[in-house]
Motif scaffolding. Structure first.
Motif, PDB file in Angstrom:
ATOM      1  N   GLY A  14       0.812  -1.209   0.000  1.00  0.00           N
ATOM      2  CA  GLY A  14       0.000   0.000   0.000  1.00  0.00           C
ATOM      3  C   GLY A  14       0.845   1.258   0.000  1.00  0.00           C
ATOM      4  O   GLY A  14       0.539   2.228  -0.707  1.00  0.00           O
ATOM      5  N   ALA A  15       1.920   1.257   0.786  1.00  0.00           N
ATOM      6  CA  ALA A  15       2.806   2.421   0.820  1.00  0.00           C
ATOM      7  C   ALA A  15       3.449   2.660  -0.544  1.00  0.00           C
ATOM      8  O   ALA A  15       3.562   3.809  -1.003  1.00  0.00           O
ATOM      9  CB  ALA A  15       3.878   2.226   1.887  1.00  0.00           C
ATOM     10  N   LEU A  16       3.866   1.589  -1.204  1.00  0.00           N
ATOM     11  CA  LEU A  16       4.487   1.728  -2.524  1.00  0.00           C
ATOM     12  C   LEU A  16       3.496   2.285  -3.542  1.00  0.00           C
ATOM     13  O   LEU A  16       3.832   3.175  -4.338  1.00  0.00           O
ATOM     14  CB  LEU A  16       5.014   0.369  -2.984  1.00  0.00           C
ATOM     15  N   ILE A  17       2.261   1.794  -3.514  1.00  0.00           N
ATOM     16  CA  ILE A  17       1.246   2.288  -4.448  1.00  0.00           C
ATOM     17  C   ILE A  17       0.953   3.763  -4.188  1.00  0.00           C
ATOM     18  O   ILE A  17       0.795   4.556  -5.127  1.00  0.00           O
ATOM     19  CB  ILE A  17      -0.030   1.436  -4.328  1.00  0.00           C
ATOM     20  N   CYS A  18       0.887   4.143  -2.925  1.00  0.00           N
ATOM     21  CA  CYS A  18       0.643   5.553  -2.592  1.00  0.00           C
ATOM     22  C   CYS A  18       1.766   6.443  -3.116  1.00  0.00           C
ATOM     23  O   CYS A  18       1.515   7.547  -3.627  1.00  0.00           O
ATOM     24  CB  CYS A  18       0.502   5.716  -1.083  1.00  0.00           C
ATOM     25  N   LEU A  19       2.998   5.980  -2.994  1.00  0.00           N
ATOM     26  CA  LEU A  19       4.122   6.762  -3.510  1.00  0.00           C
ATOM     27  C   LEU A  19       4.035   6.917  -5.024  1.00  0.00           C
ATOM     28  O   LEU A  19       4.336   7.991  -5.569  1.00  0.00           O
ATOM     29  CB  LEU A  19       5.436   6.101  -3.114  1.00  0.00           C
ATOM     30  N   ALA A  74       0.755  11.105   2.900  1.00  0.00           N
ATOM     31  CA  ALA A  74       0.295  10.839   4.263  1.00  0.00           C
ATOM     32  C   ALA A  74      -0.158   9.391   4.418  1.00  0.00           C
ATOM     33  O   ALA A  74       0.112   8.748   5.439  1.00  0.00           O
ATOM     34  CB  ALA A  74      -0.840  11.798   4.623  1.00  0.00           C
ATOM     35  N   ALA A  75      -0.852   8.864   3.411  1.00  0.00           N
ATOM     36  CA  ALA A  75      -1.280   7.464   3.476  1.00  0.00           C
ATOM     37  C   ALA A  75      -0.081   6.524   3.467  1.00  0.00           C
ATOM     38  O   ALA A  75      -0.078   5.494   4.155  1.00  0.00           O
ATOM     39  CB  ALA A  75      -2.209   7.152   2.304  1.00  0.00           C
ATOM     40  N   ALA A  76       0.955   6.866   2.699  1.00  0.00           N
ATOM     41  CA  ALA A  76       2.159   6.031   2.677  1.00  0.00           C
ATOM     42  C   ALA A  76       2.842   6.028   4.041  1.00  0.00           C
ATOM     43  O   ALA A  76       3.295   4.981   4.526  1.00  0.00           O
ATOM     44  CB  ALA A  76       3.117   6.532   1.598  1.00  0.00           C
TER      45      ALA A  76
END
Length: 372
Positions: A14-19, A74-76
């Motif tokens: 999820g963090a990678l997708i947010c980035l 922020a989500a990442a």
């Protein structure tokens, strides 16, 4: 969502997708800064200035894009911080995915419309490819949250016998052992808003969402379907920027996000805080742009001469911006703490006079059995 936690792999994905989402929008912001004659021109374009930067080109971003960048970052961060409850981290991913999907969907057909042929074909092609990539990433976030959850594993009991130690630190005779009782903070999952914050979020976002929805219904009745459709699905007469949704679609999308976050706050769902932050940030930008446009038109200097509808439009912008600020202040407050860590802990206590013991533990008898 069923009770469970996001796995470490799901949070990392999820963090990678947010980035990636943040990088795609940030790239177009940098492009606008590169083609602008002055850096401030991009700012004025975000505030509604319609002048193009050059011939055969157009602005790519709107005031929503920097917010999407900040929201994705922020989500990442929420995914990599272990202090953030899993339910809140999942809510951040879902809120971001919903906002991206609602604000990007109409651009799939807008960027392929015939009335954009006056622009550089390569520019519109890259913009459309970006939109498709962001929609795919938003769908991936939904998949990550749905597939990356597991049941919370049981924790083995932990024996904490600190209260059974003597003055010198030596272990005193232990009379009994009881399970620890977590502090009572009210019902709700970790990260859920407290009742006061949830009520504030629900009232303000619900009111703002209903106001925006009411305006969309008004414009549908006032303009008729033929003209309203242009502002809903896109037309050259309402085109502002490549990545900006049509004006009526944007209003309807913000109303949907606000009402959805308000409904989640009424249920005190853990995802209501990130959903409220997302909706409130977008509402604040929407209201601020409307206020700046009204001020630049000189409407505030001649309020007495304005029509009732103009008064209502200005009042709506003020209310939406003020409500968004109130929601941001309420949603940024910490939610319910995670007390599940102590559910299986055990505590030992002694029988010496004046011995400290857990408040829910039974007291030792006045006379212990022989050999105890």
């Amino acid at each position: 969502m069923r009770d469970g936690v996001l796995t470490r792999g799901a949070r990392g994905a999820g963090a990678l997708i947010c980035l990636l989402l943040a990088l795609l929008s940030a790239g177009w912001i940098i492009r606008d800064l590169a083609v602008a004659e002055h850096g401030a021109d991009v700012w004025w374009a975000w505030l509604g200035e319609t002048r193009r930067p050059r011939e055969f080109t157009a602005w790519a971003t709107s005031a929503l894009d920097p917010l999407l960048v900040l929201g994705a970052l922020a989500a990442a961060v929420a995914q990599v911080r272990t202090a953030v409850a899993s339910s809140v981290a999942a809510g951040a991913l879902l809120s971001l995915a919903a906002a991206v999907a609602l604000l990007r969907i109409p651009l799939v057909w807008v960027l392929g419309a015939d009335w954009l042929q006056g622009l550089d074909g390569g520019l519109t092609g890259w913009a459309r490819l970006t939109v498709l990539a962001q929609l795919a990433l938003a769908a991936a976030l939904f998949v990550v949250v749905a597939a990356g959850r597991r049941r919370s594993p049981g924790r083995p009991g932990r024996h904490t016998a600190g209260s059974a130690h003597g003055p010198a630190g030596a272990m005193a005779p232990v009379y009994g052992v009881v399970r620890a009782v977590p502090s009572v903070v009210g019902p709700g999952r970790p990260g859920s808003p407290y009742r006061g914050s949830a009520g504030t979020i629900a009232v303000l976002l619900g009111a703002a969402g209903l106001v925006l929805a009411g305006w969309e219904i008004h414009w549908r009745q006032q303009l008729g379907w033929y003209l309203y459709r242009k502002g809903l699905l896109g037309d050259a007469s309402v085109f502002r920027a490549l990545l900006q949704p049509p004006v009526h679609w944007q209003g309807a999308a913000l109303a949907a996000l606000s009402l959805g976050a308000a409904a989640a706050a009424l249920r005190r769902a853990a995802l209501s805080r990130p959903a409220a932050l997302t909706a409130a940030a977008l509402l604040l930008a929407h209201g601020a742009v409307a206020l700046v446009h009204t001020a630049r038109a000189g409407a505030f200097g001649r309020l007495a001469a304005l029509s009732l509808r103009s008064h209502l439009e200005a009042g709506t912008a003020v209310f939406v911006a003020a409500a968004a600020l109130g929601v941001l202040l309420a949603a940024v407050r910490p939610g319910l703490p995670d007390t599940s860590r102590d559910l299986d802990a055990v505590r030992a206590y002694g029988s010496a006079p004046g011995e400290a013991r857990p408040p829910h533990a039974p007291p030792p008898p006045s006379r212990l059995p022989p050999g105890w």
